[in-house]
Design an enzyme around this catalytic site. Structure first.
Site, PDB file in Angstrom:
ATOM      1  N   SER A 143      -2.318  -5.646  -0.018  1.00 36.45           N
ATOM      2  CA  SER A 143      -1.356  -6.731  -0.184  1.00 36.45           C
ATOM      3  C   SER A 143      -1.754  -7.834   0.777  1.00 36.45           C
ATOM      4  O   SER A 143      -2.472  -7.587   1.757  1.00 36.45           O
ATOM      5  CB  SER A 143       0.061  -6.243   0.150  1.00 36.45           C
ATOM      6  OG  SER A 143       0.948  -7.316   0.355  1.00 36.45           O
ATOM      7  N   TYR A 156       5.779  -1.328   5.529  1.00 26.10           N
ATOM      8  CA  TYR A 156       4.957  -1.812   4.428  1.00 26.10           C
ATOM      9  C   TYR A 156       3.692  -2.491   4.945  1.00 26.10           C
ATOM     10  O   TYR A 156       2.579  -2.168   4.521  1.00 26.10           O
ATOM     11  CB  TYR A 156       5.776  -2.792   3.580  1.00 26.10           C
ATOM     12  CG  TYR A 156       5.046  -3.347   2.385  1.00 26.10           C
ATOM     13  CD1 TYR A 156       4.868  -2.575   1.242  1.00 26.10           C
ATOM     14  CD2 TYR A 156       4.555  -4.653   2.381  1.00 26.10           C
ATOM     15  CE1 TYR A 156       4.210  -3.077   0.129  1.00 26.10           C
ATOM     16  CE2 TYR A 156       3.904  -5.167   1.272  1.00 26.10           C
ATOM     17  CZ  TYR A 156       3.737  -4.383   0.155  1.00 26.10           C
ATOM     18  OH  TYR A 156       3.072  -4.884  -0.942  1.00 26.10           O
ATOM     19  N   LYS A 160      -0.278  -1.315   4.585  1.00 23.85           N
ATOM     20  CA  LYS A 160      -1.230  -2.143   3.860  1.00 23.85           C
ATOM     21  C   LYS A 160      -2.410  -2.550   4.753  1.00 23.85           C
ATOM     22  O   LYS A 160      -3.547  -2.638   4.275  1.00 23.85           O
ATOM     23  CB  LYS A 160      -0.534  -3.373   3.282  1.00 23.85           C
ATOM     24  CG  LYS A 160       0.487  -3.043   2.200  1.00 23.85           C
ATOM     25  CD  LYS A 160      -0.148  -2.305   1.024  1.00 23.85           C
ATOM     26  CE  LYS A 160       0.827  -2.042  -0.090  1.00 23.85           C
ATOM     27  NZ  LYS A 160       0.199  -1.378  -1.258  1.00 23.85           N
TER      28      LYS A 160
END
Length: 291
Positions: A143, A156, A160
């Site tokens: 991401s 998150y 990533k």
């Protein structure tokens, strides 16, 4: 370009979003596809839609964070479709918020899906790829949050960032082999990740999902790229053996700031410890050694 026509691929997160977009593009390119997802209902719908479109597919319901079961999933996929030569790690979850407000349970869940599963799947398939000696490929999905510091998404973003490091390291390990590596770094893509992850996190914590928050978090995302078009972009990049796949150029100035900060810190350091022997060895071509 014919490849991957006639090959078999496995795609995680294949019931919706980017995973389904990639599965559609692979089918359109003539590949057989094992569809992996934890959502059995949506997975069945995706399988039917792809079969109705003329694809050869097999649905494999599976929680990809169950890392000790990846060998059996690899066996199931190859029993159904033949030797897998394209592994697409697409499934991901978004959970928690700031470091202070993210429960450890949620942290571990996010990392289990977003990075542990990528490691476990690659570890399961790499020996198979190498033993066959044929062209094969691993696609991992990160991401923009894996390249830029973003507040409020601690679990998150860290997962990533880990995916970027895993993929870049894997590329170095596999140089000179028939196994290619690509890293998808999407910006905003119109997927249901926030709704899906919100429901899954609420279930994990034994509470009701805050629908209003999920809708607010999804508002901008749903104005993003079409996941089917991203799927086509990914298959084209894999065909051409491209490593880095980005979906939006608007992030470039933000990335430049990060790299300028890193470069400035090195340029302004006074060198008080003398030359680093590891860096010197690498500059002299002595291989990719780690400090």
């Amino acid at each position: 370009m014919d490849w991957p026509a006639g090959e078999a691929a496995l795609v995680t997160g294949a019931a919706s979003g980017i995973g389904l977009g990639i599965a559609r593009a692979l089918v359109a390119a003539g590949a057989k596809v094992a569809l992996v997802d934890v959502d059995e209902t949506r997975l069945a719908g995706a399988e039917k839609a792809l079969r109705d479109a003329g694809g050869t597919v097999a649905a494999l319901p599976f929680d990809i964070s169950a890392t000790d079961r990846w060998e059996s999933v690899a066996d199931r996929a190859e029993d159904a479709l033949g030797p897998i030569s394209v592994l697409c790690n697409v499934a991901g979850v978004h959970g928690g918020s700031t470091v202070e407000q993210t429960p450890l349970q949620v942290w571990r869940w996010v990392h289990g899906v977003n990075i542990d599963a990528q490691f476990a799947s690659a570890a399961a398939f790499l020996p198979r790829f190498k033993s066959r000696g044929r062209r094969s490929h691993i696609l991992n999905t990160a991401s923009v949050a894996g390249l830029l510091p973003m507040a409020g998404v601690a679990a998150y973003a860290s997962s990533k960032f880990a995916g970027v490091g895993l993929s870049m390291g894997l590329r170095e390990e596999l140089r000179g082999t028939n196994v290619g590596v690509s890293l998808l770094v999407p910006g905003a893509v119109a997927t249901p990740i926030n709704f899906n992850a919100g429901a899954a996190e609420a279930k994990l914590l034994g509470r009701a999902m805050d629908t209003a928050v999920a809708e607010e978090n999804s508002a901008l995302l749903l104005r993003g790229a079409d996941p089917d078009r991203v799927g086509e972009q990914v298959v084209e990049a894999v065909q051409q053996r491209e490593f880095l796949i980005v979906t939006h150029r608007e992030w470039a100035p933000f990335l430049a700031r990060v790299h300028r900060e890193i470069e400035r810190a090195h340029a302004e350091f006074d060198g008080r410890h003398g030359p680093d022997p590891v860096a010197v060895a690498m500059a002299d071509g002595e291989g990719a050694v780690s400090p």
